[in-house]
Motif scaffolding. Structure first.
Motif, short mmCIF file in Angstrom:
data_model
loop_
_atom_site.label_atom_id
_atom_site.label_comp_id
_atom_site.label_asym_id
_atom_site.label_seq_id
_atom_site.Cartn_x
_atom_site.Cartn_y
_atom_site.Cartn_z
N THR A 55 -3.81 48.43 -27.93
CA THR A 55 -4.95 48.22 -28.81
C THR A 55 -6.22 48.77 -28.18
N LYS A 64 -8.84 49.23 -33.50
CA LYS A 64 -9.44 48.11 -34.21
C LYS A 64 -10.96 48.21 -34.10
N ASP A 65 -11.65 47.39 -34.89
CA ASP A 65 -13.12 47.42 -34.88
C ASP A 65 -13.67 47.08 -33.50
N ASP A 118 -6.38 37.77 -28.47
CA ASP A 118 -7.17 38.86 -29.03
C ASP A 118 -7.88 39.57 -27.89
#
Length: 325
Positions: free
Chosen positions: A203, A266-267, A321
């Protein structure tokens, strides 16, 4: 035998510092409330007569009996996952905790080294970052609890130096990695390695063009040790100036682990610094320090450490996360 108190001793950096000072012949008093630290990092030292451990929160009054020559204050959550989860504790350890330890240093006539961070520069408008840059920090943003805790920490440390004549040192630590990092702490190195070892895609936040400069822990500890015994009282950057984008770093991890994962995007988290590279001119000039480990060598050692984790331990971190620091 000289005595040193190391706070945050059960954490990643604190435990390596305990090892170094034991090796150098010091009596080490380790202190940690274990909110993010792990006693496994210190268990090899418990059998030694020159080591003792206090389970204590430095945000409360700190008492250490007898003489004390040095204090290294490394107690603080250091990853976004931690300080976003426990923001009040993060602010308290940087303010109340630092105040308590400065008071202890004054009482014991001990020299104290404070662990600051490159986060005091915020999302920098100056590149690379020099010690005389004041920073670009959002005081009320999600990262402000950590950034401002460290900025206050520096201010009160200098106040104790100028007003009380206390012997103080300040190290500004840039991204560091190595064995004993927590696999699930959210920082980029264990995040990527953990995802690779679990067979997940890596990620990357934003377009992955933000940069970091990674310093191997042995190099960092050497810099901290030299700074403690120098005569310089102002902040000094300690880090590796070898800068790399997060996207390219993800590619390096995939190559290093021999896996075939993709990179997913991802943002970008709020106030995530876009550039992070230390100017280490002062470290070179004042303490004769610069990093010796190249990233490939350091990452191989770090990967070997994480390969020892069980499948169960690897799975425990997969739900987190990973906001990159």
């Amino acid at each position: 035998m000289q005595k040193v108190l190391i706070t945050g001793a059960a954490g990643f950096l604190g435990s390596h510092l305990c090892d170094r000072f034991i090796k150098e012949g010091f009596y080490v008093i380790a202190m940690d409330n274990l909110i993010t630290g792990d006693l496994k990092n210190l268990e090899h030292l418990f059998k030694l007569e020159t080591f003792e451990f206090y389970n204590h929160d430095v945000s409360k009054f700190v008492h250490v009996p007898g003489k004390l020559d040095y204090i290294l204050h490394f107690a603080s959550p250091a990853s976004p996952i931690d300080y976003l989860k426990i923001p009040i504790q993060t602010l308290k350890v940087g303010s109340l905790g630092t105040h308590n330890l400065l008071g202890l240093a004054k009482e014991k006539k001990a020299r104290i080294l404070i662990a600051s961070t490159s986060e005091v520069y915020g999302d920098p408008l100056v590149h690379p970052q020099t010690e005389d840059y004041y920073g670009n920090v959002n005081t009320i943003g999600p990262r402000g609890v950590y950034d401002e805790a460290k900025r206050f920490q520096e201010s009160i440390t200098m106040a104790y130096h100028t007003y009380h004549g206390l012997e103080t040192r300040i190290v500004r630590i840039f991204n560091t990695y190595g064995p004993r990092m927590r696999l699930n702490d959210g920082r980029v190195v264990p995040a990527f390695i953990g995802q690779a070892l679990r067979g997940e895609d890596l990620t990357v936040f934003g377009e992955g063009l933000q940069t970091r400069s990674f310093c191997y822990v042995d190099d960092l500890v050497e810099g901290i040790y030299r700074l403690l015994f120098s005569d310089y009282v102002y902040p000094v950057n300690i880090g590796n100036p070898d800068e790399i984008t997060i996207k390219d770093f993800a590619k390096e991890i995939i190559k290093l682990t021999g896996t075939k994962q993709k990179i997913i995007y991802k943002d970008l988290p709020t106030n995530d610094p876009l550039q992070r590279q230390p100017d280490i001119s002062k470290a070179k000039e004042i303490i004769g320090w610069e990093p010796k480990f190249d990233r490939n060598k350091g990452m191989k050692r770090t990967l070997d450490y994480f390969k020892e984790f069980s499948e169960e331990e690897l799975k425990k971190s997969e739900h987190r996360d990973f906001s990159k620091k």
